[in-house]
Motif scaffolding. Sequence first.
Motif, PDB file in Angstrom:
ATOM      1  N   ILE A 136       1.713  -5.450   7.668  1.00  0.00           N
ATOM      2  CA  ILE A 136       1.968  -6.048   6.358  1.00  0.00           C
ATOM      3  C   ILE A 136       3.181  -5.325   5.797  1.00  0.00           C
ATOM      4  CG2 ILE A 136       1.108  -6.282   3.985  1.00  0.00           C
ATOM      5  CD1 ILE A 136      -1.730  -6.504   5.153  1.00  0.00           C
ATOM      6  N   VAL A 137       4.151  -6.096   5.309  1.00  0.00           N
ATOM      7  CA  VAL A 137       5.371  -5.517   4.739  1.00  0.00           C
ATOM      8  C   VAL A 137       5.514  -6.032   3.310  1.00  0.00           C
ATOM      9  CG1 VAL A 137       7.873  -5.273   4.984  1.00  0.00           C
ATOM     10  CG2 VAL A 137       6.446  -5.553   7.027  1.00  0.00           C
ATOM     11  N   HIS A 138       5.807  -5.129   2.388  1.00  0.00           N
ATOM     12  CA  HIS A 138       6.037  -5.517   0.994  1.00  0.00           C
ATOM     13  C   HIS A 138       7.121  -4.628   0.416  1.00  0.00           C
ATOM     14  CE1 HIS A 138       4.114  -1.930  -0.646  1.00  0.00           C
ATOM     15  NE2 HIS A 138       3.253  -2.061   0.358  1.00  0.00           N
ATOM     16  N   ASP A 139       7.703  -5.058  -0.666  1.00  0.00           N
ATOM     17  CA  ASP A 139       8.721  -4.247  -1.328  1.00  0.00           C
ATOM     18  C   ASP A 139       8.082  -2.988  -1.904  1.00  0.00           C
ATOM     19  OD1 ASP A 139      11.722  -4.498  -2.463  1.00  0.00           O
ATOM     20  OD2 ASP A 139      10.431  -3.470  -3.912  1.00  0.00           O
ATOM     21  N   LEU A 140       8.810  -1.901  -1.844  1.00  0.00           N
ATOM     22  CA  LEU A 140       8.343  -0.609  -2.334  1.00  0.00           C
ATOM     23  C   LEU A 140       7.822  -0.689  -3.776  1.00  0.00           C
ATOM     24  CD1 LEU A 140       8.105   2.481  -1.927  1.00  0.00           C
ATOM     25  CD2 LEU A 140      10.494   2.653  -2.664  1.00  0.00           C
ATOM     26  N   ALA A 141       8.441  -1.503  -4.608  1.00  0.00           N
ATOM     27  CA  ALA A 141       8.041  -1.593  -6.012  1.00  0.00           C
ATOM     28  C   ALA A 141       6.820  -2.482  -6.236  1.00  0.00           C
ATOM     29  CB  ALA A 141       9.211  -2.109  -6.861  1.00  0.00           C
ATOM     30  N   ASN A 142       6.401  -3.240  -5.231  1.00  0.00           N
ATOM     31  CA  ASN A 142       5.287  -4.166  -5.395  1.00  0.00           C
ATOM     32  C   ASN A 142       3.965  -3.440  -5.137  1.00  0.00           C
ATOM     33  OD1 ASN A 142       3.482  -6.278  -5.484  1.00  0.00           O
ATOM     34  ND2 ASN A 142       4.763  -7.661  -4.282  1.00  0.00           N
ATOM     35  N   THR A 143       3.519  -2.701  -6.126  1.00  0.00           N
ATOM     36  CA  THR A 143       2.315  -1.881  -5.976  1.00  0.00           C
ATOM     37  C   THR A 143       1.044  -2.721  -5.853  1.00  0.00           C
ATOM     38  OG1 THR A 143       2.192  -1.614  -8.371  1.00  0.00           O
ATOM     39  CG2 THR A 143       3.327   0.121  -7.132  1.00  0.00           C
ATOM     40  N   SER A 144       1.035  -3.929  -6.410  1.00  0.00           N
ATOM     41  CA  SER A 144      -0.140  -4.799  -6.250  1.00  0.00           C
ATOM     42  C   SER A 144      -0.318  -5.181  -4.788  1.00  0.00           C
ATOM     43  CB  SER A 144      -0.005  -6.063  -7.102  1.00  0.00           C
ATOM     44  OG  SER A 144      -0.088  -5.734  -8.461  1.00  0.00           O
ATOM     45  N   SER A 145       0.779  -5.541  -4.128  1.00  0.00           N
ATOM     46  CA  SER A 145       0.691  -5.888  -2.707  1.00  0.00           C
ATOM     47  C   SER A 145       0.298  -4.686  -1.871  1.00  0.00           C
ATOM     48  CB  SER A 145       2.019  -6.447  -2.197  1.00  0.00           C
ATOM     49  OG  SER A 145       2.003  -7.849  -2.222  1.00  0.00           O
ATOM     50  N   ALA A 146       0.697  -3.499  -2.272  1.00  0.00           N
ATOM     51  CA  ALA A 146       0.368  -2.282  -1.515  1.00  0.00           C
ATOM     52  C   ALA A 146      -1.132  -2.030  -1.474  1.00  0.00           C
ATOM     53  CB  ALA A 146       1.078  -1.079  -2.124  1.00  0.00           C
ATOM     54  N   GLY A 147      -1.850  -2.482  -2.474  1.00  0.00           N
ATOM     55  CA  GLY A 147      -3.282  -2.241  -2.512  1.00  0.00           C
ATOM     56  C   GLY A 147      -4.037  -2.929  -1.394  1.00  0.00           C
ATOM     57  N   VAL A 148      -3.555  -4.079  -0.946  1.00  0.00           N
ATOM     58  CA  VAL A 148      -4.277  -4.834   0.088  1.00  0.00           C
ATOM     59  C   VAL A 148      -4.314  -4.073   1.409  1.00  0.00           C
ATOM     60  CG1 VAL A 148      -4.315  -6.970   1.439  1.00  0.00           C
ATOM     61  CG2 VAL A 148      -3.902  -7.052  -1.039  1.00  0.00           C
ATOM     62  N   PRO A 149      -3.180  -3.697   1.997  1.00  0.00           N
ATOM     63  CA  PRO A 149      -3.282  -2.964   3.271  1.00  0.00           C
ATOM     64  C   PRO A 149      -4.010  -1.626   3.125  1.00  0.00           C
ATOM     65  CG  PRO A 149      -1.008  -2.977   2.491  1.00  0.00           C
ATOM     66  CD  PRO A 149      -1.783  -3.914   1.616  1.00  0.00           C
ATOM     67  N   ARG A 150      -3.833  -0.980   1.995  1.00  0.00           N
ATOM     68  CA  ARG A 150      -4.519   0.301   1.771  1.00  0.00           C
ATOM     69  C   ARG A 150      -6.039   0.101   1.812  1.00  0.00           C
ATOM     70  NH1 ARG A 150      -1.940   1.646  -2.623  1.00  0.00           N
ATOM     71  NH2 ARG A 150      -0.345   2.821  -1.556  1.00  0.00           N
ATOM     72  N   ARG A 151      -6.525  -0.933   1.114  1.00  0.00           N
ATOM     73  CA  ARG A 151      -7.971  -1.195   1.078  1.00  0.00           C
ATOM     74  C   ARG A 151      -8.513  -1.616   2.442  1.00  0.00           C
ATOM     75  NH1 ARG A 151      -6.512  -2.922  -4.144  1.00  0.00           N
ATOM     76  NH2 ARG A 151      -6.081  -5.045  -3.493  1.00  0.00           N
ATOM     77  N   LEU A 152      -7.663  -2.197   3.289  1.00  0.00           N
ATOM     78  CA  LEU A 152      -8.112  -2.693   4.592  1.00  0.00           C
ATOM     79  C   LEU A 152      -7.953  -1.669   5.714  1.00  0.00           C
ATOM     80  CD1 LEU A 152      -6.843  -6.375   4.465  1.00  0.00           C
ATOM     81  CD2 LEU A 152      -9.117  -5.479   3.932  1.00  0.00           C
ATOM     82  N   GLY A 153      -7.526  -0.457   5.378  1.00  0.00           N
ATOM     83  CA  GLY A 153      -7.426   0.584   6.393  1.00  0.00           C
ATOM     84  C   GLY A 153      -6.126   0.608   7.178  1.00  0.00           C
ATOM     85  N   PHE A 154      -5.117  -0.127   6.722  1.00  0.00           N
ATOM     86  CA  PHE A 154      -3.797  -0.050   7.344  1.00  0.00           C
ATOM     87  C   PHE A 154      -3.196   1.315   7.021  1.00  0.00           C
ATOM     88  CE2 PHE A 154      -4.442  -4.500   7.585  1.00  0.00           C
ATOM     89  CZ  PHE A 154      -3.418  -5.117   8.300  1.00  0.00           C
TER      90      PHE A 154
END
Length: 193
Positions: A136-154
């Motif tokens: 999963i790739v997202h912009d560094l500033a998009n902290t909402s998108s960052a939550g998804v891979p973090r919660r899924l164990g990426f």
Amino acid sequence: MAAMVRPRQLIECGDFVLRRWRGQSDFAPAFRLIEESVEHLRPWEPWVEGHSEENTRSFLAKDEAKWASGDVYNYAIAQGDTLVGMCQSYRAPEPQGRRMGYWLHPAATGRGIATRAAAALVTELFTLPGVAYLEIVHDLANTSSAGVPRRLGFTEVRREQAPCPTTPAGTGIGVVWRLDRPAPPRGPVDHGW
């Protein structure tokens, strides 16, 4: 030659489903979903600037060939007859990997739908032969998108210059998260004792 194995076209997720796009019959709901989400997506999605009826029709027209080739698997996220977002998987730079993306209508955010949709797609993609990892790739500033891979164990594996133009809120730095295919369960070991 063996037929290519593809993901299921309908994935049940409890109170919503991931369903393959239905070609031009999905035009009106797809266009409405994007139209109502433009301002919400504009800070992060460069394709939003080209949003139009023509581009929505083109997306739906190309979807069939992309699915057939295995290049892209696009799913509408639907609650009953209402589309609330999109989830997709596309080929990663290396042949054994795939990348994933997701977005939601603004009224569908904050309810765990993106995380649950991505989790269902992760499970589905790891049933396919030859898929060794997902990203999963997202912009560094998009902290909402960052939550998804973090919660899924990426795991965050690198940061790279984004290939797309910088979006209004974006930094142009893509954060790349990776999840490797789980090892198959090990059976009991016969020690011969």
